[in-house]
Scaffold this motif. Structure first.
Motif, PDB file in Angstrom:
ATOM      1  N   SER A   2       6.032   6.473  -6.464  1.00 25.18           N
ATOM      2  CA  SER A   2       4.974   6.957  -5.590  1.00 25.18           C
ATOM      3  C   SER A   2       4.741   8.447  -5.804  1.00 25.18           C
ATOM      4  O   SER A   2       5.536   9.148  -6.414  1.00 25.18           O
ATOM      5  N   PRO A 133      -8.211   8.895   6.085  1.00 29.19           N
ATOM      6  CA  PRO A 133      -8.508   7.904   5.038  1.00 29.19           C
ATOM      7  C   PRO A 133      -7.257   7.393   4.320  1.00 29.19           C
ATOM      8  O   PRO A 133      -7.137   6.200   4.031  1.00 29.19           O
ATOM      9  N   ALA A 134      -6.300   8.268   4.065  1.00 31.70           N
ATOM     10  CA  ALA A 134      -5.066   7.848   3.403  1.00 31.70           C
ATOM     11  C   ALA A 134      -4.245   6.943   4.307  1.00 31.70           C
ATOM     12  O   ALA A 134      -3.672   5.938   3.848  1.00 31.70           O
ATOM     13  N   ASP A 136      -5.469   5.022   6.710  1.00 33.18           N
ATOM     14  CA  ASP A 136      -6.200   3.754   6.750  1.00 33.18           C
ATOM     15  C   ASP A 136      -5.861   2.902   5.521  1.00 33.18           C
ATOM     16  O   ASP A 136      -5.619   1.698   5.639  1.00 33.18           O
ATOM     17  N   ALA A 137      -5.878   3.516   4.347  1.00 31.67           N
ATOM     18  CA  ALA A 137      -5.574   2.798   3.107  1.00 31.67           C
ATOM     19  C   ALA A 137      -4.134   2.277   3.118  1.00 31.67           C
ATOM     20  O   ALA A 137      -3.872   1.150   2.692  1.00 31.67           O
ATOM     21  N   LEU A 138      -3.209   3.075   3.601  1.00 31.65           N
ATOM     22  CA  LEU A 138      -1.815   2.668   3.671  1.00 31.65           C
ATOM     23  C   LEU A 138      -1.651   1.496   4.640  1.00 31.65           C
ATOM     24  O   LEU A 138      -0.978   0.499   4.334  1.00 31.65           O
ATOM     25  N   THR A 140      -3.918  -0.694   5.515  1.00 33.75           N
ATOM     26  CA  THR A 140      -4.532  -1.871   4.893  1.00 33.75           C
ATOM     27  C   THR A 140      -3.623  -2.451   3.830  1.00 33.75           C
ATOM     28  O   THR A 140      -3.425  -3.665   3.754  1.00 33.75           O
ATOM     29  N   SER A 141      -3.021  -1.601   3.032  1.00 29.35           N
ATOM     30  CA  SER A 141      -2.117  -2.051   1.978  1.00 29.35           C
ATOM     31  C   SER A 141      -0.901  -2.770   2.553  1.00 29.35           C
ATOM     32  O   SER A 141      -0.476  -3.806   2.060  1.00 29.35           O
ATOM     33  N   ARG A 143      -0.763  -4.304   5.405  1.00 26.54           N
ATOM     34  CA  ARG A 143      -1.185  -5.516   6.113  1.00 26.54           C
ATOM     35  C   ARG A 143      -1.442  -6.667   5.137  1.00 26.54           C
ATOM     36  O   ARG A 143      -1.388  -7.819   5.507  1.00 26.54           O
ATOM     37  N   ASP A 144      -1.728  -6.348   3.879  1.00 22.85           N
ATOM     38  CA  ASP A 144      -1.996  -7.356   2.860  1.00 22.85           C
ATOM     39  C   ASP A 144      -0.714  -8.147   2.620  1.00 22.85           C
ATOM     40  O   ASP A 144       0.317  -7.580   2.296  1.00 22.85           O
TER      41      ASP A 144
END
Length: 146
Positions: A2, A133-134, A136-138, A140-141, A143-144
């Motif tokens: 990362s 935004p970061a 939110d993306a994290l 979402t990632s 939750r997948d």
């Protein structure tokens, strides 16, 4: 690897957990657990939803989800019924009381966060805004289910 080093990853994880616990501690006026709040919120936002889809979204096994939805149903916050498309499948929907409880909790948590964010120096507020935004993306990632 990362873009964050192990110490930064630990700080991020610990800080996010502390924020979540602080919101829980200061805003949970009901007797709902964090998981019950999450399940209720998903059902309110997504509308009537099948138990399989709900289990996937929440990352819960079907047995645990069945127990949780049973408790939420007993509290008058959810109702379970047969899926009209497949009578063998069960779906859940929020009751009026469930929708109201979800709204109450959202408003209470928003007020709590606003009060604490408003108490921060402007450069920290700007940093939080820039990080949204970061985050939110994290989220979402994570939750997948993959």
């Amino acid at each position: 690897m990362s873009g964050l080093d192990p110490d930064e990853l630990t700080r991020l994880r610990v800080d996010l957990a502390r924020i979540a616990r602080g919101l829980d501690r200061h805003s949970r006026g009901s007797e709902l657990t964090r998981t019950q709040v999450s399940v209720l919120g998903t059902v309110v936002v997504r509308g009537p939803i099948g138990m399989g889809e709900l289990a996937t979204i929440e990352g819960l096994n079907p047995t645990m989800l069945s127990r949780l939805t049973g408790k939420l149903e007993a509290a008058g916050l959810l109702v379970r019924d047969a899926d009209p498309a497949d009578r063998r499948a069960v779906r859940v929907a929020a009751t009026e009381a469930g929708t109201a409880e979800h709204g109450r909790q959202r408003e209470e948590r928003a007020r709590l966060l606003a009060r604490h964010v408003d108490g921060l120096p402007e450069h920290h507020v700007d940093g939080l805004r820039a990080a949204l935004p970061a985050l939110d993306a994290l989220a979402t990632s994570l939750r997948d289910p993959r």
